[in-house]
Design a protein around this motif. Structure first.
Motif, PDB file in Angstrom:
ATOM      1  N   THR A 120      38.933  35.433  43.628  1.00  0.00           N
ATOM      2  CA  THR A 120      37.868  36.299  44.325  1.00  0.00           C
ATOM      3  C   THR A 120      38.089  36.234  45.758  1.00  0.00           C
ATOM      4  O   THR A 120      38.328  35.157  46.154  1.00  0.00           O
ATOM      5  CB  THR A 120      36.550  36.070  43.834  1.00  0.00           C
ATOM      6  OG1 THR A 120      36.661  36.027  42.258  1.00  0.00           O
ATOM      7  CG2 THR A 120      35.419  36.693  44.062  1.00  0.00           C
TER       8      THR A 120
ATOM      9  N   SER B  73      41.912  36.069  38.461  1.00  0.00           N
ATOM     10  CA  SER B  73      40.785  35.864  38.065  1.00  0.00           C
ATOM     11  C   SER B  73      40.815  36.837  36.711  1.00  0.00           C
ATOM     12  O   SER B  73      40.209  36.655  35.659  1.00  0.00           O
ATOM     13  CB  SER B  73      39.617  36.321  38.886  1.00  0.00           C
ATOM     14  OG  SER B  73      39.995  36.236  40.345  1.00  0.00           O
TER      15      SER B  73
ATOM     16  N   MET C  73      36.958  40.168  42.524  1.00  0.00           N
ATOM     17  CA  MET C  73      37.873  39.407  41.790  1.00  0.00           C
ATOM     18  C   MET C  73      39.222  39.604  41.713  1.00  0.00           C
ATOM     19  O   MET C  73      39.901  40.893  42.262  1.00  0.00           O
ATOM     20  CB  MET C  73      37.422  39.523  40.217  1.00  0.00           C
ATOM     21  CG  MET C  73      36.256  38.684  39.621  1.00  0.00           C
ATOM     22  SD  MET C  73      35.730  39.205  38.105  1.00  0.00           S
ATOM     23  CE  MET C  73      36.871  39.031  37.022  1.00  0.00           C
TER      24      MET C  73
END
Ligand code: GLP
Length: 310
Positions: free
Chosen positions: A181, A215, A211
């Motif tokens: 992120t 992620s 993100m």
């Protein structure tokens, strides 16, 4: 419990995987509403399964026009069939920066209007990148966002749309595989595509908090949806192209349980629809050499070898 989980039969299965052309499982539905209903019902079944085990379900959510029918169906399941969101935790992919939550274009506002205001989710379980932060607080916020995802046990089911640049979330071309992120500069194409929402390209923020690729790939299940012919070229690159930072969605090829869900229009550039004769016997795809297919193939051949048809 949901009493009437409808079985939606995909129009075409991922046959072409066998031919080695598609590097990720793709399901094509006859319409975007069929596709959205199937995904919503899968999510509902997951929420109920985990609820029965006394566990939370952690959802990764997307904005844009693509997932709105999924949210409509989830709201219907909540209202009519008792689906509860009390045990659901959500993390949204992205938010423009800077952006106030009250603005028309705010993703926080979008999520309230399209889902959260209509279901029984606990507001403290909702996480969306904060577009109001001053620059010096953004990096700390992003690290904290990642920590919260980890503490929640990781994302069970991540929904994605795709931008014309191949972005997922706002991971624009050049986003590395190990990105988390962070604040990102939006691509010109993305800002042009958002121009009508902002009443002119010049009003579109130049940055967003998103993100990262890592992620997203950390989610246990990832489902990317794309509807409409305008998505067809980038879908072909994501599905049939090599894994490359130039098209962030292509990283999904490296995920053990990522899938792509399309309507027929978004699938038109895939080899199995565009030039299926290159893959093997047409019967494999439920087609035959009728006059339309023969004409299309002859035109394709003439253009490929740059020779006129007699
Ligand atoms: C924005 C969002 C993406 C979304 C994309 C496509 O860029 N940040 O998450 O996938 O738009 O939007 P749409 O679904 O409206 O085509």
């Amino acid at each position: 419990m949901i009493s009437s989980i409808e079985t939606v039969t995909p129009a075409f299965g991922p046959h072409a995987l066998a031919a080695g052309v598609e590097h990720i499982p793709v399901t094509v539905y006859g319409s975007s509403s069929q596709a959205s209903r199937a995904v919503a019902q899968e999510i509902a079944a997951l929420i109920q399964l985990k609820h029965a085990r006394g566990e939370h379900t952690v959802l990764g959510l997307a904005t844009g026009s693509t997932p709105t029918s999924i949210y409509d169906e989830l709201i219907r399941l909540h209202r009519e069939e008792g689906l509860s969101f009390k045990n659901v935790i959500t993390f949204n992919l992205d938010e423009y920066w800077p952006m106030s939550p009250e603005e028309l274009q705010s993703y926080r506002r979008f999520m309230r209007e399209h889902l959260f205001d209509h279901v029984d989710i606990d507001p403290k379980n909702v996480h969306i990148p904060d577009g109001t932060l001053p620059m010096e607080k953004v990096a700390g916020f992003c690290a904290e966002y990642e920590r919260k995802m980890r503490d929640a046990g990781g994302i069970d089911y991540q929904i994605l749309g795709i931008g014309r640049t191949g972005h997922v979330g706002f991971n624009e071309p050049g986003s590395p595989r190990d990105s988390r992120t962070r604040l990102i500069t939006l691509d010109r194409v993305t800002r042009m595509d958002a121009a009508s929402d902002f009443f002119g390209e010049w009003n579109v923020p130049r940055k967003a908090i998103t993100m990262g690729v890592e992620s997203i790939l950390s989610a246990r299940t990832v489902v990317l949806l794309a509807f409409g012919e305008h998505k067809a070229p980038v879908i072909r690159r994501a599905v049939e192209g090599e894994v490359s930072a130039a098209v962030a969605a292509s990283y999904l090829q490296q995920h053990p349980s990522a899938r792509i869900v399309l309507d027929t229009s978004a699938a038109t550039e895939l080899t199995r629809f565009k030039t299926p004769w290159l893959l093997g016997p047409l019967e494999m795809f439920g087609l035959k050499w009728d006059s339309k297919t023969t004409r299309t193939a002859a035109t394709w051949l003439a253009m490929t070898v740059k020779k006129p048809l007699l």
